[in-house]
Design a protein around this motif. Structure first.
Motif, PDB file in Angstrom:
ATOM      1  N   GLU A  24       0.839  -1.158   0.035  1.00  0.00           N
ATOM      2  CA  GLU A  24      -0.235   0.008   0.146  1.00  0.00           C
ATOM      3  C   GLU A  24       0.700   1.191   0.108  1.00  0.00           C
ATOM      4  O   GLU A  24       0.310   2.336  -0.686  1.00  0.00           O
ATOM      5  N   LEU A  25       1.966   1.186   0.713  1.00  0.00           N
ATOM      6  CA  LEU A  25       2.677   2.344   0.811  1.00  0.00           C
ATOM      7  C   LEU A  25       3.552   2.802  -0.818  1.00  0.00           C
ATOM      8  O   LEU A  25       3.520   3.833  -0.991  1.00  0.00           O
ATOM      9  N   ALA A  26       3.989   1.472  -1.276  1.00  0.00           N
ATOM     10  CA  ALA A  26       4.370   1.758  -2.659  1.00  0.00           C
ATOM     11  C   ALA A  26       3.419   2.240  -3.585  1.00  0.00           C
ATOM     12  O   ALA A  26       3.718   3.157  -4.429  1.00  0.00           O
ATOM     13  N   SER A  27       2.214   1.736  -3.438  1.00  0.00           N
ATOM     14  CA  SER A  27       0.945   2.136  -4.567  1.00  0.00           C
ATOM     15  C   SER A  27       0.861   3.662  -4.121  1.00  0.00           C
ATOM     16  O   SER A  27       0.526   4.237  -5.227  1.00  0.00           O
ATOM     17  N   LEU A  28       0.655   4.134  -2.898  1.00  0.00           N
ATOM     18  CA  LEU A  28       0.460   5.396  -2.478  1.00  0.00           C
ATOM     19  C   LEU A  28       1.575   6.386  -3.207  1.00  0.00           C
ATOM     20  O   LEU A  28       1.281   7.410  -3.586  1.00  0.00           O
ATOM     21  N   LEU A  29       3.023   5.942  -3.171  1.00  0.00           N
ATOM     22  CA  LEU A  29       4.179   6.440  -3.688  1.00  0.00           C
ATOM     23  C   LEU A  29       3.790   6.799  -5.282  1.00  0.00           C
ATOM     24  O   LEU A  29       3.795   7.798  -5.664  1.00  0.00           O
ATOM     25  N   PHE A  30       3.654   5.839  -5.771  1.00  0.00           N
ATOM     26  CA  PHE A  30       3.317   5.745  -7.323  1.00  0.00           C
ATOM     27  C   PHE A  30       2.184   6.763  -7.810  1.00  0.00           C
ATOM     28  O   PHE A  30       2.298   7.437  -8.698  1.00  0.00           O
ATOM     29  N   SER A  31       1.164   6.652  -6.781  1.00  0.00           N
ATOM     30  CA  SER A  31      -0.183   7.334  -7.271  1.00  0.00           C
ATOM     31  C   SER A  31      -0.047   8.893  -6.965  1.00  0.00           C
ATOM     32  O   SER A  31      -0.534   9.704  -7.479  1.00  0.00           O
ATOM     33  N   HIS A  32       1.213   9.257  -6.259  1.00  0.00           N
ATOM     34  CA  HIS A  32       1.002  10.720  -5.739  1.00  0.00           C
ATOM     35  C   HIS A  32       2.289  11.229  -6.288  1.00  0.00           C
ATOM     36  O   HIS A  32       2.530  12.483  -5.838  1.00  0.00           O
ATOM     37  N   THR A  33       3.054  10.837  -6.917  1.00  0.00           N
ATOM     38  CA  THR A  33       4.338  11.523  -7.472  1.00  0.00           C
ATOM     39  C   THR A  33       4.446  11.375  -9.079  1.00  0.00           C
ATOM     40  O   THR A  33       3.687  10.450  -9.671  1.00  0.00           O
ATOM     41  N   ARG A  34       5.432  12.108  -9.420  1.00  0.00           N
ATOM     42  CA  ARG A  34       5.523  12.157 -11.010  1.00  0.00           C
ATOM     43  C   ARG A  34       7.078  11.575 -11.324  1.00  0.00           C
ATOM     44  O   ARG A  34       8.096  11.839 -10.361  1.00  0.00           O
ATOM     45  N   GLY A  35       7.103  10.772 -12.182  1.00  0.00           N
ATOM     46  CA  GLY A  35       8.389  10.210 -12.808  1.00  0.00           C
ATOM     47  C   GLY A  35       8.402   9.356 -13.937  1.00  0.00           C
ATOM     48  O   GLY A  35       7.456   9.335 -14.513  1.00  0.00           O
ATOM     49  N   THR A  36       9.344   8.501 -13.944  1.00  0.00           N
ATOM     50  CA  THR A  36       9.475   7.358 -15.280  1.00  0.00           C
ATOM     51  C   THR A  36       8.131   6.600 -15.146  1.00  0.00           C
ATOM     52  O   THR A  36       7.861   6.038 -16.172  1.00  0.00           O
ATOM     53  N   HIS A  37       7.370   6.320 -13.974  1.00  0.00           N
ATOM     54  CA  HIS A  37       6.251   5.352 -13.953  1.00  0.00           C
ATOM     55  C   HIS A  37       5.090   6.182 -14.225  1.00  0.00           C
ATOM     56  O   HIS A  37       4.183   5.366 -14.485  1.00  0.00           O
ATOM     57  N   SER A  38       4.951   7.678 -14.291  1.00  0.00           N
ATOM     58  CA  SER A  38       3.605   8.156 -14.400  1.00  0.00           C
ATOM     59  C   SER A  38       2.831   7.855 -15.556  1.00  0.00           C
ATOM     60  O   SER A  38       1.533   7.693 -15.381  1.00  0.00           O
ATOM     61  N   LYS A  39       3.388   7.733 -16.636  1.00  0.00           N
ATOM     62  CA  LYS A  39       2.643   7.642 -17.952  1.00  0.00           C
ATOM     63  C   LYS A  39       1.580   6.317 -17.743  1.00  0.00           C
ATOM     64  O   LYS A  39       0.639   5.997 -18.336  1.00  0.00           O
ATOM     65  N   ASP A  40       2.303   5.208 -17.178  1.00  0.00           N
ATOM     66  CA  ASP A  40       1.575   3.839 -17.217  1.00  0.00           C
ATOM     67  C   ASP A  40       0.869   3.600 -16.024  1.00  0.00           C
ATOM     68  O   ASP A  40       0.416   2.376 -15.980  1.00  0.00           O
ATOM     69  N   TRP A  41       1.020   4.612 -14.954  1.00  0.00           N
ATOM     70  CA  TRP A  41       0.244   3.996 -13.741  1.00  0.00           C
ATOM     71  C   TRP A  41      -0.953   4.697 -13.844  1.00  0.00           C
ATOM     72  O   TRP A  41      -1.330   5.812 -13.622  1.00  0.00           O
ATOM     73  N   ARG A  42      -1.893   3.700 -14.247  1.00  0.00           N
ATOM     74  CA  ARG A  42      -3.288   3.949 -14.359  1.00  0.00           C
ATOM     75  C   ARG A  42      -4.074   2.993 -13.303  1.00  0.00           C
ATOM     76  O   ARG A  42      -3.829   1.795 -13.423  1.00  0.00           O
ATOM     77  N   MET A  43      -5.245   3.318 -13.213  1.00  0.00           N
ATOM     78  CA  MET A  43      -6.281   2.876 -12.400  1.00  0.00           C
ATOM     79  C   MET A  43      -7.352   2.199 -13.618  1.00  0.00           C
ATOM     80  O   MET A  43      -7.542   3.032 -14.497  1.00  0.00           O
ATOM     81  N   GLU A  44      -7.578   0.975 -13.598  1.00  0.00           N
ATOM     82  CA  GLU A  44      -8.442   0.740 -14.678  1.00  0.00           C
ATOM     83  C   GLU A  44      -9.496  -0.560 -14.251  1.00  0.00           C
ATOM     84  O   GLU A  44      -9.465  -0.885 -13.124  1.00  0.00           O
ATOM     85  N   ALA A  45     -10.540  -0.714 -15.144  1.00  0.00           N
ATOM     86  CA  ALA A  45     -11.381  -1.688 -15.193  1.00  0.00           C
ATOM     87  C   ALA A  45     -12.444  -1.486 -13.861  1.00  0.00           C
ATOM     88  O   ALA A  45     -12.150  -0.878 -12.954  1.00  0.00           O
ATOM     89  N   SER A  46     -13.433  -2.547 -13.826  1.00  0.00           N
ATOM     90  CA  SER A  46     -14.435  -2.445 -12.726  1.00  0.00           C
ATOM     91  C   SER A  46     -14.353  -3.849 -12.049  1.00  0.00           C
ATOM     92  O   SER A  46     -13.820  -4.878 -12.485  1.00  0.00           O
ATOM     93  N   TYR A  47     -15.194  -3.880 -10.904  1.00  0.00           N
ATOM     94  CA  TYR A  47     -15.243  -4.980 -10.374  1.00  0.00           C
ATOM     95  C   TYR A  47     -15.754  -6.035 -11.028  1.00  0.00           C
ATOM     96  O   TYR A  47     -15.279  -7.296 -10.788  1.00  0.00           O
ATOM     97  N   ASN A  48     -16.857  -5.959 -11.702  1.00  0.00           N
ATOM     98  CA  ASN A  48     -17.549  -7.106 -12.498  1.00  0.00           C
ATOM     99  C   ASN A  48     -16.607  -7.696 -13.431  1.00  0.00           C
ATOM    100  O   ASN A  48     -16.578  -8.604 -14.093  1.00  0.00           O
ATOM    101  N   ASP A  49     -15.493  -7.062 -14.095  1.00  0.00           N
ATOM    102  CA  ASP A  49     -14.696  -7.388 -14.958  1.00  0.00           C
ATOM    103  C   ASP A  49     -13.538  -8.108 -14.337  1.00  0.00           C
ATOM    104  O   ASP A  49     -12.414  -8.163 -15.146  1.00  0.00           O
ATOM    105  N   HIS A  50     -13.431  -8.372 -13.278  1.00  0.00           N
ATOM    106  CA  HIS A  50     -12.327  -8.842 -12.381  1.00  0.00           C
ATOM    107  C   HIS A  50     -12.646 -10.398 -12.102  1.00  0.00           C
ATOM    108  O   HIS A  50     -12.615 -10.633 -10.864  1.00  0.00           O
TER     109      HIS A  50
END
Length: 274
Positions: free
Chosen positions: A145-171
């Motif tokens: 969770e700590l790592a996820s929070l870091l990637f979600s709240h910062t800019r860097g080499t990861h930013s472009k690809d760090w996206r939330m996607e899909a819905s519960y029913n699609d999982h």
């Protein structure tokens, strides 16, 4: 002065108090760790690569592995939350999310925005460590969770690809994990088992539970077990200890602590009230 320090497998948490006009003992780096510096009280300063900067309101920073720096305070003193995360761990989390190898991981050194998420997570962890010992799965979930929070709240080499996607029913993978828990909750369950059962990484599994269930896997398992324990307390005369182990808890103390937290009373008191 260190007010708090906790060393975990992939991270390190520290709360540092600086008296007026004091500083870190020396200029230093952190080997293979990224370090987050988050002001809590006062207005601290940091020197990075011989450049001094004052922490402005709602700003915090990230130093890269082995980047030389030190913190210091002015006449008023200050307090900092420091969070170290291993580079190899962050690379693994990101690779699992992107489903490919991470060639380079860099963060913009200064972040403008609230750090309340980090503060709340660390406060929660501090409270847990003082109140009781945590299971390995809970510690792993915390670090993911700590790592996820870091990637979600910062800019860097990861930013472009760090996206939330899909819905519960699609999982279907999330559904597989939940079905496995429902079928096997009375036995020992851990992240590795659920990851194998669902066919997705531990990190991705934690993220799906957080996003669509509102709990981590271990929280969901504990809650599911408590609901079954509640029914057994209502409908049977079994001993509380027997019920605790029957629904999958490894110790009576853990069962009693979580039951009281959820229902506001002990299991024995609950049985008398129904």
């Amino acid at each position: 002065m260190k007010l708090f320090e906790l060393n975990l497998e992939q991270s390190k948490l520290m709360m540092i108090q600086f008296s007026p006009k004091t500083a870190d003992p020396k200029i230093h780096g952190h080997g293979s760790d990224f370090q987050l510096s988050i002001p809590l009280i006062g207005t601290p300063f940091i020197q990075i690569n011989n450049q001094d900067r004052k922490f402005q309101e709602r700003w915090w920073c990230i130093t890269s592995p082995d980047e030389k720096h030190y913190h210091y305070s002015n006449e008023a003193g200050s307090r900092l939350l420091l969070i170290n995360l291993k580079k190899s761990f962050l690379e693994r989390v990101l690779a699992e999310r992107l489903e490919r190898t991470v060639e380079r991981l860099e963060f913009s050194p200064w972040v403008e925005g609230s750090a309340e998420g980090f503060k709340k997570m660390v406060t929660r962890m501090m409270k847990h460590t003082l109140d009781s010992s945590l299971h390995l799965e809970e510690l792993q979930e915390f670090e993911y969770e700590l790592a996820s929070l870091l990637f979600s709240h910062t800019r860097g080499t990861h930013s472009k690809d760090w996206r939330m996607e899909a819905s519960y029913n699609d999982h279907p993978s999330l559904r597989k994990a939940m079905d496995y828990i429902h079928d096997d909750f009375s036995n020992e369950l851990d992240l590795d088992t659920l990851s194998n059962a669902s066919g997705i990484s531990k990190y991705y599994l934690i993220r799906l539970f957080r996003e669509y269930v509102g709990q981590t896997p271990s929280q969901y398992i504990a809650d599911y077990r408590l609901r079954h324990a509640e029914q057994l307390l209502r409908k049977t005369s079994c001993e509380v200890t027997d019920i605790a182990f029957e629904v999958g808890f490894g110790s009576l103390n853990t069962f009693e602590r979580l039951f009281k937290k959820k229902y506001g009373m002990t299991a024995s008191e609950f049985r008398k009230s129904v």
